[in-house]
Design a protein around this motif. Sequence first.
Motif, mmCIF file in Angstrom:
data_model
loop_
_atom_site.group_PDB
_atom_site.id
_atom_site.type_symbol
_atom_site.label_atom_id
_atom_site.label_comp_id
_atom_site.label_asym_id
_atom_site.label_seq_id
_atom_site.Cartn_x
_atom_site.Cartn_y
_atom_site.Cartn_z
ATOM 1 N N GLU A 224 0.837 -1.211 0.000
ATOM 2 C CA GLU A 224 0.000 0.000 0.000
ATOM 3 C C GLU A 224 0.866 1.253 0.000
ATOM 4 O O GLU A 224 0.500 2.270 -0.591
ATOM 5 C CB GLU A 224 -0.938 -0.011 1.209
ATOM 6 C CG GLU A 224 -2.027 -1.052 1.077
ATOM 7 C CD GLU A 224 -2.968 -1.073 2.273
ATOM 8 O OE1 GLU A 224 -3.332 0.010 2.756
ATOM 9 O OE2 GLU A 224 -3.306 -2.167 2.723
ATOM 10 N N LYS B 210 3.508 13.293 2.130
ATOM 11 C CA LYS B 210 2.108 13.045 1.752
ATOM 12 C C LYS B 210 1.743 11.581 1.982
ATOM 13 O O LYS B 210 0.651 11.271 2.444
ATOM 14 C CB LYS B 210 1.897 13.420 0.279
ATOM 15 C CG LYS B 210 0.443 13.455 -0.109
ATOM 16 C CD LYS B 210 0.228 14.363 -1.289
ATOM 17 C CE LYS B 210 0.251 15.813 -0.876
ATOM 18 N NZ LYS B 210 0.332 16.727 -2.015
ATOM 19 N N ARG C 28 -1.359 10.717 4.296
ATOM 20 C CA ARG C 28 -2.565 10.193 3.665
ATOM 21 C C ARG C 28 -2.724 8.682 3.841
ATOM 22 O O ARG C 28 -3.840 8.174 3.850
ATOM 23 C CB ARG C 28 -2.576 10.533 2.171
ATOM 24 C CG ARG C 28 -2.618 12.012 1.860
ATOM 25 C CD ARG C 28 -3.909 12.658 2.273
ATOM 26 N NE ARG C 28 -5.068 11.913 1.805
ATOM 27 C CZ ARG C 28 -6.298 12.134 2.213
ATOM 28 N NH1 ARG C 28 -6.538 13.070 3.109
ATOM 29 N NH2 ARG C 28 -7.299 11.435 1.745
ATOM 30 N N ILE C 29 -1.614 7.965 3.873
ATOM 31 C CA ILE C 29 -1.697 6.499 3.874
ATOM 32 C C ILE C 29 -1.132 5.900 5.162
ATOM 33 O O ILE C 29 -1.834 5.221 5.912
ATOM 34 C CB ILE C 29 -0.932 5.888 2.668
ATOM 35 C CG1 ILE C 29 -1.282 6.613 1.373
ATOM 36 C CG2 ILE C 29 -1.194 4.395 2.576
ATOM 37 C CD1 ILE C 29 -2.657 6.373 0.845
ATOM 38 N N GLY D 162 3.288 8.940 -7.236
ATOM 39 C CA GLY D 162 3.901 10.254 -7.133
ATOM 40 C C GLY D 162 3.704 10.961 -5.813
ATOM 41 O O GLY D 162 3.876 12.173 -5.740
ATOM 42 N N MET D 163 3.326 10.231 -4.763
ATOM 43 C CA MET D 163 3.205 10.897 -3.475
ATOM 44 C C MET D 163 4.601 11.193 -2.926
ATOM 45 O O MET D 163 5.497 10.374 -3.011
ATOM 46 C CB MET D 163 2.464 9.995 -2.475
ATOM 47 C CG MET D 163 0.980 9.919 -2.723
ATOM 48 S SD MET D 163 0.161 9.095 -1.346
ATOM 49 C CE MET D 163 -1.516 9.028 -1.978
ATOM 50 N N SER D 164 4.740 12.361 -2.305
ATOM 51 C CA SER D 164 5.987 12.676 -1.621
ATOM 52 C C SER D 164 6.002 11.891 -0.309
ATOM 53 O O SER D 164 4.953 11.454 0.161
ATOM 54 C CB SER D 164 6.055 14.171 -1.344
ATOM 55 O OG SER D 164 5.030 14.524 -0.439
ATOM 56 N N PRO D 165 7.182 11.715 0.292
ATOM 57 C CA PRO D 165 7.237 10.958 1.543
ATOM 58 C C PRO D 165 6.288 11.514 2.601
ATOM 59 O O PRO D 165 5.629 10.759 3.314
ATOM 60 C CB PRO D 165 8.697 11.105 1.974
ATOM 61 C CG PRO D 165 9.437 11.332 0.715
ATOM 62 C CD PRO D 165 8.516 12.101 -0.179
ATOM 63 N N ALA E 124 2.265 1.596 -3.484
ATOM 64 C CA ALA E 124 1.278 2.152 -4.405
ATOM 65 C C ALA E 124 1.267 3.673 -4.311
ATOM 66 O O ALA E 124 1.228 4.370 -5.329
ATOM 67 C CB ALA E 124 -0.109 1.589 -4.105
ATOM 68 N N GLY E 125 1.319 4.195 -3.088
ATOM 69 C CA GLY E 125 1.355 5.648 -2.922
ATOM 70 C C GLY E 125 2.569 6.248 -3.607
ATOM 71 O O GLY E 125 2.475 7.249 -4.313
ATOM 72 N N ARG E 126 3.709 5.596 -3.407
ATOM 73 C CA ARG E 126 4.945 6.077 -4.025
ATOM 74 C C ARG E 126 4.843 6.017 -5.543
ATOM 75 O O ARG E 126 5.232 6.947 -6.244
ATOM 76 C CB ARG E 126 6.109 5.198 -3.556
ATOM 77 C CG ARG E 126 7.194 5.960 -2.842
ATOM 78 C CD ARG E 126 8.201 4.998 -2.250
ATOM 79 N NE ARG E 126 7.925 4.714 -0.857
ATOM 80 C CZ ARG E 126 7.953 3.503 -0.308
ATOM 81 N NH1 ARG E 126 8.220 2.436 -1.050
ATOM 82 N NH2 ARG E 126 7.697 3.353 0.960
ATOM 83 N N PRO F 70 -2.674 7.263 8.915
ATOM 84 C CA PRO F 70 -4.057 6.837 9.193
ATOM 85 C C PRO F 70 -4.193 5.324 9.266
ATOM 86 O O PRO F 70 -4.882 4.791 10.134
ATOM 87 C CB PRO F 70 -4.872 7.409 8.025
ATOM 88 C CG PRO F 70 -3.921 7.995 7.074
ATOM 89 C CD PRO F 70 -2.606 8.153 7.742
ATOM 90 N N ARG F 71 -3.490 4.648 8.380
ATOM 91 C CA ARG F 71 -3.559 3.193 8.353
ATOM 92 C C ARG F 71 -3.010 2.612 9.657
ATOM 93 O O ARG F 71 -3.603 1.696 10.240
ATOM 94 C CB ARG F 71 -2.744 2.730 7.147
ATOM 95 C CG ARG F 71 -3.001 1.378 6.663
ATOM 96 C CD ARG F 71 -4.290 1.238 5.904
ATOM 97 N NE ARG F 71 -4.255 -0.087 5.319
ATOM 98 C CZ ARG F 71 -4.439 -1.192 6.020
ATOM 99 N NH1 ARG F 71 -4.727 -1.126 7.290
ATOM 100 N NH2 ARG F 71 -4.349 -2.374 5.434
#
Lengths: 276, 278
Positions: free
Chosen positions: B177, B190, B194-195, B185-188, B180-182, B198-199
């Motif tokens: 998961e 973010k 976001r992931i 294009g998510m920054s570290p 997938a964020g990486r 919360p997870r």
Amino acid sequence: MSQETAPSPTADRASGHATGAMREAVVELVDVHKSFGQLEVLKGISMTSHVGDVTAIIGASGSGKSTLLRCINMLEIPSSGTVRVHGEEIGLRRNGHGESEIADRRQIQRIRTRLGMVFQSFNLWQHMTLRDNVIEVPIHVLGRKRDEAIRDADALLERVGLFEKRDTFPAYLSGGQQQRAAIARALAINPDVMLFDEPTSALDPELVGEVLTVIRDLASEGRTMILVTHEMSFAREVANRVIFLHQGLVEEEGEPNAIFNHPKSERLQRFIGSIR
Amino acid sequence: MTRTEPLETEPGLAELARPATRGRSWWQPHRIVLLVVSVALVMLAAATMRWDWLVEYWPQILIGVWRSVWLLVLSIVLGFLMAVPLGLAQVAGPRILALPARGFCTLIRGTPLLLQLWLLYFGVGSLFPTIPAIRQSFLWDYLRQAWPYALFTLTISFAGYEGEVMRGAFAGVPHGELEAGRAYGMSPFKLLRRIWLPRAFFRALPTLGGEIIMQLKSTPLAATITVVDVYGVIAQVRQDTYLVYAPLLFLAGIYMALTGILVLLVRVVESRVPIRGV
């Protein structure tokens, strides 16, 4: 965050899968090597994927197929070699230990938003509903407006047959449904290339068909795709180019007909013989 | 087996998901028996013990409860804010951050809370007045009172335990998961916001709920350094009236009630967690 508009592949679609040289290269790999410790998994691979190409990467387990795909979006960082996306070279440099690393994180983050990755194990975010999974990147990475993102997400979920499940959490869905949702998530960024990493390998046999149907649908609309797969008959059906990897090298590549019906190398002949 | 009923009468998923007791009365035999027993116990205590002191001490007890509650709430909030970086540093940080974080958690979890409290209040706290710079600064207003030491100690204690819980929760978020964020294009940062966080938080929530209830029962230690929380008030009552049981039973009732409220709050939060069993 700049949002690049994807060049429409529709213009090339009319010409079908004609000679690649005429069309714009979307993904180019030049002499890509990748080692994990002592183990060299990729031993110098070059390949080019043009707009509208559906490239299938086949080969035995351990031949480096997935590693090759993951080098395109730098989930694995090549030990040496060059990767270009739409002609833009992804900057790499050596760190103090002589290992390869990303030179500019912003560049790779920007390029990654143009590559829609679909994983073998789906990797949906389990704390979000399907719709939230699909709107996550458009809103929080691409900076799009929420109502627009929701509208597009609903259309994409409708397209993969999951509109009714939009408020469901991934854990309550079958593998096939999760993978279709993951494809919708990838499509939501309107990627220049879809990267499929063995999208059906983690699925029960009876669920493979529904995922392949969605991928087939994407291929028929001319989307550029690179597909690592074990589904040979599917590769033969949807791909216009097939690359056969053997022990980290491109052993043979060409059109599906040539690869599957007239394999030249002995290893490819044996590989095709073994899966029949 | 032939199906005679039409399909529409089959229970839908929504109905199956509801508790099995749906439609049955709350008044089950075991509940009635328990209610009768507890009412009888309360009546017995009321009839056989002295409660006249309640009239005099009522306002102080309320203030004491209020002190206990804010000590709990503040130490939990601040402690959790510390626990997130403590857990993260141990999972993903460079060694220079991971080692101190692990050391801190080990130290806090390896020593009694009472010892930490006394070391800080009677030890460190007695050093401050000897430093003129501190006596002249605005900090002195706080450092010469007892409650900041209680709050600080309860905070680092909660941080130490929850840092360990968050370490496990961060480590337990499936690698795919995050990948997938990486890959999108998510920054570290973010990805964390976001992931990952919360997870991890949702994973840790059942444990955190239990730890919050434990933390409530650590707060009376503050009374040992002159912070007059509800325990402190009751201790005063016992000294003044020479009563042994009645004030302590009353105190037990207060903590039970506070625990009950916490359990309900935790349950409400948990019912809002988007996923369970994942």
